[in-house]
Design a protein around this motif. Structure first.
Motif, PDB file in Angstrom:
ATOM      1  N   SER A   1       0.838  -1.212   0.000  1.00  0.00           N
ATOM      2  CA  SER A   1       0.000   0.000   0.000  1.00  0.00           C
ATOM      3  C   SER A   1       0.865   1.252   0.000  1.00  0.00           C
ATOM      4  O   SER A   1       0.510   2.260  -0.629  1.00  0.00           O
ATOM      5  CB  SER A   1      -0.912   0.029   1.228  1.00  0.00           C
ATOM      6  OG  SER A   1      -1.787  -1.060   1.205  1.00  0.00           O
TER       7      SER A   1
ATOM      8  N   ASP B   1      -5.769  -1.078  -4.688  1.00  0.00           N
ATOM      9  CA  ASP B   1      -5.073  -1.702  -3.564  1.00  0.00           C
ATOM     10  C   ASP B   1      -5.991  -2.764  -2.957  1.00  0.00           C
ATOM     11  O   ASP B   1      -7.212  -2.689  -3.090  1.00  0.00           O
ATOM     12  CB  ASP B   1      -4.734  -0.613  -2.525  1.00  0.00           C
ATOM     13  CG  ASP B   1      -3.734  -1.117  -1.499  1.00  0.00           C
ATOM     14  OD1 ASP B   1      -3.155  -2.208  -1.692  1.00  0.00           O
ATOM     15  OD2 ASP B   1      -3.520  -0.402  -0.489  1.00  0.00           O
ATOM     16  N   ASP B   2      -5.373  -3.743  -2.282  1.00  0.00           N
ATOM     17  CA  ASP B   2      -6.131  -4.778  -1.563  1.00  0.00           C
ATOM     18  C   ASP B   2      -7.089  -5.554  -2.463  1.00  0.00           C
ATOM     19  O   ASP B   2      -8.205  -5.882  -2.047  1.00  0.00           O
ATOM     20  CB  ASP B   2      -6.939  -4.149  -0.405  1.00  0.00           C
ATOM     21  CG  ASP B   2      -6.036  -3.705   0.730  1.00  0.00           C
ATOM     22  OD1 ASP B   2      -4.962  -4.301   0.883  1.00  0.00           O
ATOM     23  OD2 ASP B   2      -6.409  -2.761   1.434  1.00  0.00           O
TER      24      ASP B   2
HETATM   25 MG   LIG Z   1      -2.068  -2.713   2.170  1.00  0.00          MG
END
Ligand SMILES: [Mg+2]
Ligand SMILES: Nc1ncnc2c1ncn2[C@@H]1O[C@H](COP(=O)(O)OP(=O)(O)OP(=O)(O)O)[C@@H](O)[C@H]1O
Ligand SMILES: [Zn+2]
Length: 263
Positions: A130, A190-191
């Motif tokens: 991240s 992200d993720d």
């Molecule tokens: Mg992360």
């Protein structure tokens, strides 16, 4: 209109021509005050050779609007705004960590020229995925390139909300939001895979990624999931060697490093 002038309006003015709508996004910008763009005189538009209005290339109006339009969807945070390439450490106890150097260099290369490329970083919790997404987003924003940094849970939540809102606007409708995710100049997800997948979320993700894949649109993905383990259609596009650089971040959890190593 300045407040003092509007106060002077009386009942006699009631039948005068209506004031132009100030909320009209197409209204010309007031050229009063400081002129910051000599090229268009703050009109933000210029006539091209065919006599059509085009956003002023000097003020980069179109880019600024695109940046502003993406802001409401961004997962930016106080933490992410401080995460840069410069404060991403690659050396611990005097030893350079090769996996972190690779990830940092790949993210910097992507940020310097994201067009026509995908970058996929996968790895364990706390390995810095991240941080690198945020660093790319901050770098692009600084350079005036419209980028949308959004977590997959936030992206899905904004689509679920759009279904509830039942609105027709670009910003609030499901189709409008899908178009924003499909066409963002640079999309940083992200993720990915952080939520349990469902047929609905898989189809949404496939639609976005397939559009971006076919149009070679700049895309960065960070995930805990091994790219082989995604739905095979997504896994295959993510790993197209002509388009995408897939890199494993095998660094240990930074969060759990002793404080002495973080300084
Ligand atoms: Mg992360
Ligand atoms: N190499 C690094 N140098 C400096 N800070 C780092 C580094 N790696 C991670 N961090 C910091 O550690 C914290 C966790 O990192 P980050 O959020 O990037 O991990 P992640 O890989 O996204 O983890 P998760 O899978 O849990 O989302 C953040 O505050 C981040 O700034
Ligand atoms: Zn201008």
């Amino acid at each position: 209109m300045p407040a003092a002038a509007s106060n002077r309006r009386t009942a006699l003015d009631a039948h005068a021509a209506p004031e132009p709508r100030r909320s009209d996004p197409d209204a010309p910008v007031d050229a009063q005050g400081d002129v910051d763009c000599a090229y268009c005189g703050n009109k933000r538009f210029v006539l091209d050779a065919r006599g059509e209005l085009k956003p002023c290339p000097q003020c980069d109006t179109a880019q600024r609007w695109k940046l502003a339009a993406l802001a409401p969807f961004s997962s930016r945070s106080a933490l992410s705004s401080r995460q840069t390439f410069l404060n991403f450490k690659t050396r611990f106890n005097g030893v350079e960590d090769e996996t972190l150097v690779d990830c940092l260099e790949s993210a910097e290369a992507f940020a310097n020229n994201p067009f026509g490329r995908w970058l996929v970083i996968w790895g364990e919790r706390g390995s810095g995925k991240s941080h690198l997404c945020a660093a790319v987003d901050n770098h692009l924003t600084q350079a005036g390139i419209p980028s949308l940094f959004i977590t997959m849970p936030d992206l899905l939540a904004s689509l679920r909300e759009a279904i509830d809102l039942q609105s027709n606007t670009e910003q609030e409708s499901f189709t409008g939001r899908m178009n924003i995710f499909k066409t963002a100049t640079v999309l940083i997800i992200d993720d990915l895979g952080a939520e349990p997948s469902s047929p609905w979320s898989d189809s949404v993700l496939f639609e976005i990624l397939d559009y971006r894949y076919r149009n070679r649109l700049a895309t960065m993905i960070a995930t805990n999931v091994n790219p082989d383990d995604f739905d095979y259609r997504i896994a295959s596009r993510m790993q197209d060697t002509e388009l995408s650089l897939v890199i494993e971040n095998a660094a240990p959890d930074y969060r759990r490093r002793p404080l002495s190593e973080k300084r």
